[in-house]
Design a protein around this motif. Structure first.
Motif, mmCIF file in Angstrom:
data_model
loop_
_atom_site.group_PDB
_atom_site.id
_atom_site.type_symbol
_atom_site.label_atom_id
_atom_site.label_comp_id
_atom_site.label_asym_id
_atom_site.label_seq_id
_atom_site.Cartn_x
_atom_site.Cartn_y
_atom_site.Cartn_z
ATOM 1 N N TYR A 225 0.805 -1.223 0.000
ATOM 2 C CA TYR A 225 0.000 0.000 0.000
ATOM 3 C C TYR A 225 0.837 1.272 0.000
ATOM 4 N N VAL A 226 2.126 1.173 -0.334
ATOM 5 C CA VAL A 226 2.981 2.363 -0.376
ATOM 6 C C VAL A 226 3.742 2.407 -1.695
ATOM 7 N N TYR A 227 4.322 3.552 -1.983
ATOM 8 C CA TYR A 227 5.121 3.716 -3.189
ATOM 9 C C TYR A 227 6.288 2.729 -3.209
ATOM 10 N N GLU A 228 6.714 2.378 -4.415
ATOM 11 C CA GLU A 228 7.787 1.402 -4.609
ATOM 12 C C GLU A 228 9.039 1.783 -3.823
ATOM 13 N N SER A 229 9.375 3.072 -3.820
ATOM 14 C CA SER A 229 10.599 3.518 -3.150
ATOM 15 C C SER A 229 10.515 3.408 -1.627
ATOM 16 N N LEU A 230 9.290 3.239 -1.105
ATOM 17 C CA LEU A 230 9.114 3.149 0.342
ATOM 18 C C LEU A 230 9.006 1.716 0.847
ATOM 19 N N LYS A 231 8.881 0.772 -0.069
ATOM 20 C CA LYS A 231 8.716 -0.626 0.345
ATOM 21 C C LYS A 231 9.916 -1.073 1.187
ATOM 22 N N GLY A 232 9.641 -1.635 2.338
ATOM 23 C CA GLY A 232 10.695 -2.066 3.242
ATOM 24 C C GLY A 232 11.274 -0.960 4.092
ATOM 25 N N ASN A 233 10.765 0.263 3.899
ATOM 26 C CA ASN A 233 11.329 1.412 4.610
ATOM 27 C C ASN A 233 10.343 2.096 5.549
ATOM 28 N N ILE A 234 9.197 1.469 5.794
ATOM 29 C CA ILE A 234 8.246 2.038 6.737
ATOM 30 C C ILE A 234 8.598 1.529 8.132
ATOM 31 N N LYS A 235 8.968 2.446 8.997
ATOM 32 C CA LYS A 235 9.409 2.078 10.349
ATOM 33 C C LYS A 235 8.187 1.829 11.230
ATOM 34 N N ILE A 236 8.032 0.597 11.688
ATOM 35 C CA ILE A 236 6.920 0.207 12.547
ATOM 36 C C ILE A 236 7.494 -0.503 13.767
ATOM 37 N N VAL A 237 7.196 0.020 14.959
ATOM 38 C CA VAL A 237 7.718 -0.571 16.194
ATOM 39 C C VAL A 237 6.574 -0.758 17.190
ATOM 40 N N CYS A 238 6.800 -1.598 18.166
ATOM 41 C CA CYS A 238 5.826 -1.791 19.246
ATOM 42 C C CYS A 238 6.010 -0.701 20.292
ATOM 43 N N ALA A 239 4.931 -0.365 20.966
ATOM 44 C CA ALA A 239 4.996 0.614 22.038
ATOM 45 C C ALA A 239 5.836 0.085 23.199
ATOM 46 N N LYS A 240 6.504 0.982 23.885
ATOM 47 C CA LYS A 240 7.289 0.620 25.067
ATOM 48 C C LYS A 240 6.385 0.379 26.267
ATOM 49 N N TYR A 241 5.320 1.188 26.346
ATOM 50 C CA TYR A 241 4.478 1.162 27.540
ATOM 51 C C TYR A 241 3.132 0.500 27.265
ATOM 52 N N ASP A 242 2.597 -0.099 28.318
ATOM 53 C CA ASP A 242 1.271 -0.709 28.245
ATOM 54 C C ASP A 242 0.312 0.157 29.051
ATOM 55 N N GLN A 243 -0.084 -0.274 30.240
ATOM 56 C CA GLN A 243 -1.062 0.484 31.021
ATOM 57 C C GLN A 243 -0.521 1.812 31.539
ATOM 58 N N ASP A 244 0.800 1.946 31.653
ATOM 59 C CA ASP A 244 1.364 3.181 32.197
ATOM 60 C C ASP A 244 1.413 4.320 31.193
ATOM 61 N N CYS A 245 1.181 4.033 29.912
ATOM 62 C CA CYS A 245 1.327 5.087 28.903
ATOM 63 C C CYS A 245 0.340 6.222 29.135
ATOM 64 N N GLY A 246 -0.846 5.916 29.668
ATOM 65 C CA GLY A 246 -1.845 6.954 29.899
ATOM 66 C C GLY A 246 -1.411 7.949 30.954
ATOM 67 N N ILE A 247 -0.898 7.439 32.068
ATOM 68 C CA ILE A 247 -0.425 8.328 33.147
ATOM 69 C C ILE A 247 0.805 9.103 32.689
ATOM 70 N N ILE A 248 1.758 8.405 32.086
ATOM 71 C CA ILE A 248 3.000 9.069 31.659
ATOM 72 C C ILE A 248 2.697 10.149 30.625
ATOM 73 N N GLY A 249 1.893 9.797 29.627
ATOM 74 C CA GLY A 249 1.572 10.761 28.577
ATOM 75 C C GLY A 249 0.787 11.948 29.101
ATOM 76 N N ALA A 250 -0.153 11.687 30.013
ATOM 77 C CA ALA A 250 -0.905 12.798 30.618
ATOM 78 C C ALA A 250 0.051 13.774 31.275
ATOM 79 N N ALA A 251 1.013 13.245 32.034
ATOM 80 C CA ALA A 251 1.970 14.097 32.722
ATOM 81 C C ALA A 251 2.880 14.839 31.753
ATOM 82 N N MET A 252 3.249 14.188 30.631
ATOM 83 C CA MET A 252 4.161 14.802 29.674
ATOM 84 C C MET A 252 3.601 16.088 29.069
#
Length: 296
Positions: free
Chosen positions: A266-293
């Motif tokens: 679903y992306v341009y030929e030049s972008l194939k293999g170059n879309i950076k996708i990672v898992c989140a570091k935080y689970d339930q704590d992301c809401g508190i941490i992000g709110a504070a940030m």
């Protein structure tokens, strides 16, 4: 070291903590969400602020994340899962009671802020956070600032259409949106309509791994829909990184590698293999941490 009070308002629980600039939590308190009206919610938040031992810290402010759209001035438009349909300025309410500078944001937006500041999006200028769970939401962080839109409704990405005339997850979203087609709730519903006995979306992935033909088809459809969804975001703005979080990521071992490969369709030929996708570091704590940030 500077600190803030982070408050994560959920439909089931409210969590509060003192949070430092590195995302470390202190004095965490968790309570069931008691109120389903504006005054009750405000009172419970104030009660929790009074309970958390924050006065010995250099508190810069109070940050709150809520499960609903929020205008830039701190006005909460509605909170569907608390049955609050009337808008109210939560920022002003809390500041009036505490005399502490307060920031209010949508829960998915602030979760994205957590990942951009101290999570797996740290070091990138443009971070697209996607939460895939009961519903689908997102947070776009550009140079450590949340993009919320003029009226606070930007990044309601669960409303993006992937199948014209498809399913609607609720009265708040259109038919065929990604939340209606690929959220955990809808994936489970589809499975059970087809005769599978699934308690949650994780069961669908497990059955697919056991070569159940119906589950395999549902998994393939899920991956294709999410890949198209991500590809559409790439076409629009090409973020530096996608950070994926939420309850569905507990099943990531069953689908993530396939999803990353499928995005290339679903992306341009030049972008194939170059879309950076990672898992989140935080689970339930992301809401508190992000709110504070929001305060930093």
């Amino acid at each position: 070291m500077n600190y803030a009070i982070g408050i994560d308002v959920g439909g089931t629980n409210i969590r509060i903590a003192v949070v430092d600039e590195n995302g470390t939590l202190y004095n965490v308190i968790k309570e069931s969400t008691k109120a389903h009206d504006i005054d009750g919610l405000k009172n419970q938040i104030i009660d929790l602020i009074n309970k958390v031992d924050y006065k010995k810290y250099n508190i810069l402010g109070i940050g709150i994340g809520v499960p609903g759209p929020v205008k830039p001035d701190g006005t909460v438009i509605y909170i569907p899962n608390l049955n609050i349909s009337t808008s109210f300025n939560l920022k002003e309410m809390i500041e009036k009671e505490t005399n502490i500078k307060t920031f209010v944001g949508n829960d998915a937006n602030v979760a994205g802020l957590a990942e951009a500041f101290v999570g797996n999006g740290k070091g990138y200028d443009v971070v697209q956070y996607i939460t895939m769970s009961t519903g689908i939401g997102g947070g776009l962080i550009i140079n450590k600032k949340m993009v919320t839109g003029k009226n606070g409704l930007a990044q309601e990405i669960g409303s993006m259409i992937v199948k014209n005339g498809g399913r609607a997850p609720s009265i708040f979203k259109a038919k065929g949106c990604i939340e209606g087609e690929a959220s955990g709730t809808m994936l489970t519903l589809k499975a059970n309509e087809l005769g599978l006995n699934c308690k949650n979306a994780g069961d669908v992935f497990i059955l697919a791994n056991q070569n159940n033909e119906i589950a395999i088809k549902l998994k393939e459809e899920f991956i294709s829909n999410i890949a198209a969804f991500i590809g559409s975001i790439v076409a629009y703005m090409e973020p530096d990184v996608f950070v994926l979080g939420g309850g569905l990521m507990k099943s990531k071992d069953y689908f993530l590698d396939e999803l990353i490969k499928k995005v290339d369709d679903y992306v341009y030929e030049s972008l194939k293999g170059n879309i950076k996708i990672v898992c989140a570091k935080y689970d339930q704590d992301c809401g508190i941490i992000g709110a504070a940030m929001q305060c930093f």
